[in-house]
Scaffold this active site. Structure first.
Site, PDB file in Angstrom:
ATOM      1  N   THR A   1       7.297  -7.593  -0.525  1.00  0.00           N
ATOM      2  CA  THR A   1       7.332  -8.551   0.590  1.00  0.00           C
ATOM      3  C   THR A   1       8.528  -9.495   0.474  1.00  0.00           C
ATOM      4  O   THR A   1       9.156  -9.831   1.483  1.00  0.00           O
ATOM      5  CB  THR A   1       6.008  -9.340   0.659  1.00  0.00           C
ATOM      6  OG1 THR A   1       4.966  -8.410   0.929  1.00  0.00           O
ATOM      7  CG2 THR A   1       6.030 -10.387   1.764  1.00  0.00           C
TER       8      THR A   1
ATOM      9  N   ASP B   1      -0.533  -2.391  -6.158  1.00  0.00           N
ATOM     10  CA  ASP B   1       0.876  -2.088  -6.434  1.00  0.00           C
ATOM     11  C   ASP B   1       1.009  -0.754  -7.171  1.00  0.00           C
ATOM     12  O   ASP B   1       2.027  -0.067  -7.052  1.00  0.00           O
ATOM     13  CB  ASP B   1       1.495  -3.175  -7.333  1.00  0.00           C
ATOM     14  CG  ASP B   1       1.490  -4.547  -6.685  1.00  0.00           C
ATOM     15  OD1 ASP B   1       2.020  -4.667  -5.575  1.00  0.00           O
ATOM     16  OD2 ASP B   1       0.962  -5.496  -7.305  1.00  0.00           O
TER      17      ASP B   1
ATOM     18  N   ILE C   1       2.731  -3.834   2.383  1.00  0.00           N
ATOM     19  CA  ILE C   1       4.168  -3.951   2.115  1.00  0.00           C
ATOM     20  C   ILE C   1       4.303  -4.259   0.634  1.00  0.00           C
ATOM     21  O   ILE C   1       3.919  -5.347   0.178  1.00  0.00           O
ATOM     22  CB  ILE C   1       4.846  -5.071   2.935  1.00  0.00           C
ATOM     23  CG1 ILE C   1       4.760  -4.770   4.438  1.00  0.00           C
ATOM     24  CG2 ILE C   1       6.306  -5.227   2.507  1.00  0.00           C
ATOM     25  CD1 ILE C   1       5.480  -5.786   5.323  1.00  0.00           C
ATOM     26  N   ASP C   2       4.786  -3.305  -0.129  1.00  0.00           N
ATOM     27  CA  ASP C   2       5.098  -3.595  -1.523  1.00  0.00           C
ATOM     28  C   ASP C   2       6.579  -3.952  -1.558  1.00  0.00           C
ATOM     29  O   ASP C   2       7.442  -3.120  -1.268  1.00  0.00           O
ATOM     30  CB  ASP C   2       4.792  -2.398  -2.423  1.00  0.00           C
ATOM     31  CG  ASP C   2       4.879  -2.809  -3.888  1.00  0.00           C
ATOM     32  OD1 ASP C   2       4.410  -3.917  -4.215  1.00  0.00           O
ATOM     33  OD2 ASP C   2       5.431  -2.041  -4.685  1.00  0.00           O
TER      34      ASP C   2
ATOM     35  N   ASP D   1      -1.447  -1.244  -0.395  1.00  0.00           N
ATOM     36  CA  ASP D   1      -0.487  -2.344  -0.392  1.00  0.00           C
ATOM     37  C   ASP D   1       0.354  -2.143   0.871  1.00  0.00           C
ATOM     38  O   ASP D   1       1.191  -1.239   0.938  1.00  0.00           O
ATOM     39  CB  ASP D   1       0.391  -2.300  -1.647  1.00  0.00           C
ATOM     40  CG  ASP D   1       1.246  -3.547  -1.776  1.00  0.00           C
ATOM     41  OD1 ASP D   1       1.457  -4.239  -0.752  1.00  0.00           O
ATOM     42  OD2 ASP D   1       1.710  -3.815  -2.895  1.00  0.00           O
TER      43      ASP D   1
ATOM     44  N   GLU E   1      -4.550  -5.342  -0.335  1.00  0.00           N
ATOM     45  CA  GLU E   1      -3.986  -6.600  -0.853  1.00  0.00           C
ATOM     46  C   GLU E   1      -4.325  -7.792   0.040  1.00  0.00           C
ATOM     47  O   GLU E   1      -4.785  -8.824  -0.448  1.00  0.00           O
ATOM     48  CB  GLU E   1      -2.465  -6.473  -0.980  1.00  0.00           C
ATOM     49  CG  GLU E   1      -1.832  -7.782  -1.439  1.00  0.00           C
ATOM     50  CD  GLU E   1      -0.333  -7.721  -1.637  1.00  0.00           C
ATOM     51  OE1 GLU E   1       0.299  -6.738  -1.229  1.00  0.00           O
ATOM     52  OE2 GLU E   1       0.199  -8.683  -2.212  1.00  0.00           O
TER      53      GLU E   1
END
Ligand SMILES: O=P(O)(O)OC(CO)CO
Ligand SMILES: [Mg+2]
Ligand SMILES: [Mg+2]
Length: 282
Positions: A96, A221, A93-94, A91, A71
């Site tokens: 954020t 995601d 940090i899915d 990803d 990402e």
């Protein structure tokens, strides 16, 4: 038969857990400097960037020929290309926005594709300390326990997950509310938002949510958690009921086809710019 990608999956589990525990959870104790990307509500932090770099570096040392879709790398101008080559789809940090606010659903998501097919998916829910894993053809697990989607066949007795996204274009917002109104009025037992696509899909895989739908999220995601859903016995489809397309930025993940199709009838669909559109692939 030996599992060709088991080593890579073990590496993904170690990397996701390490980043989640040592970087994401630690960062939650400190002030988080928030930056924005496509709009004032599309957030990113140095922790997102750090986690992605840590994972990519560790994979490159072990698998120097493998490709990446990350990402924050794509946000920095790297191409977003899903080829037949072994590709790690990350990803860091899915969730954020959750991370920034301390809302306790934050995941590190690592999917791995070969020939455009997801071979394994790893989603580490950092605050719950839940490690969701799926290997193609070998089932879905949470902390080593097998997962199974809900057996519910009545949409009227279902809980549906969706999100509101970060697109504040009034037409898109109207569409989101139109779909939401239609789904609520089926009527369903409830609608929920975890704030992360990956965890919403893990909730489908876990059997506590019958379906999740959204438009506008990205391949990073969905990649890992999409396999969690199918390996737990669930189905993936497009928001208009057709075949799921990983690069389309549209998904329904459901416990079974009939509930998925029923939700599809209620969605006011739009077509976000695809992840493999030329601007993202150069
Ligand atoms: O927090 P992130 O990675 O931006 O993802 C959002 C959707 O784009 C939540 O799934
Ligand atoms: Mg995400
Ligand atoms: Mg993210």
């Amino acid at each position: 038969m030996a599992d060709l990608w088991q080593d890579a999956m073990d590496h993904a589990v170690t990397a996701a857990r390490g980043a989640g525990r040592q970087v994401v959870r630690e960062a939650l104790r400190e002030d988080r400097k928030v930056m924005t990307k496509s709009s004032s509500v599309d957030l990113v932090t140095q922790t997102d960037q750090k986690v992605e770099q840590l994972i990519i570096q560790s994979v490159k040392e072990k698998y120097p020929t493998h490709r990446f879709i990350g990402e924050e790398s794509v946000a920095a101008g790297e191409p977003c290309v899903l080829s037949d080559e072994p590709t790690w789809i990350i990803d860091p940090i899915d969730g954020t926005t959750n991370f920034v606010h301390g809302f306790p659903f934050v995941a590190v998501s690592v999917g791995f594709s070969v020939n455009r097919q997801i071979e394994f998916g790893v989603v580490y829910s950092c605050l719950e300390d839940k490690m969701f894993t799926a290997r193609r053809g070998r089932g879905s697990f949470c902390n080593g326990q097998p997962l199974q989607v809900s057996a519910q066949t009545d949409v009227g007795q279902s809980v549906i997950a969706t999100e509101f996204g970060s697109n504040r274009d009034p037409e898109v917002v109207d569409g989101i509310f139109s779909s939401l109104r239609n789904v609520l009025a089926i009527p369903v037992h409830g609608v929920r938002s975890a704030g992360t696509a990956a965890i919403n899909m893990c909730l489908v895989a876990s059997g506590c949510v019958e379906a999740y739908y959204e438009m506008g999220m990205h391949v990073w995601d969905l990649a890992a958690a999409s396999l969690l859903v199918t390996e737990a016995g669930g189905v993936l489809m497009d928001v208009e009921g057709g075949p799921f397309d990983l690069m389309s930025r549209r998904v329904i993940a459901a416990n079974n086809r009939s509930i998925g199709q029923r939700i599809a009838r209620e969605i006011r669909a739009y077509a976000p710019v695809r992840d493999d559109a030329p601007a993202h692939t150069q």
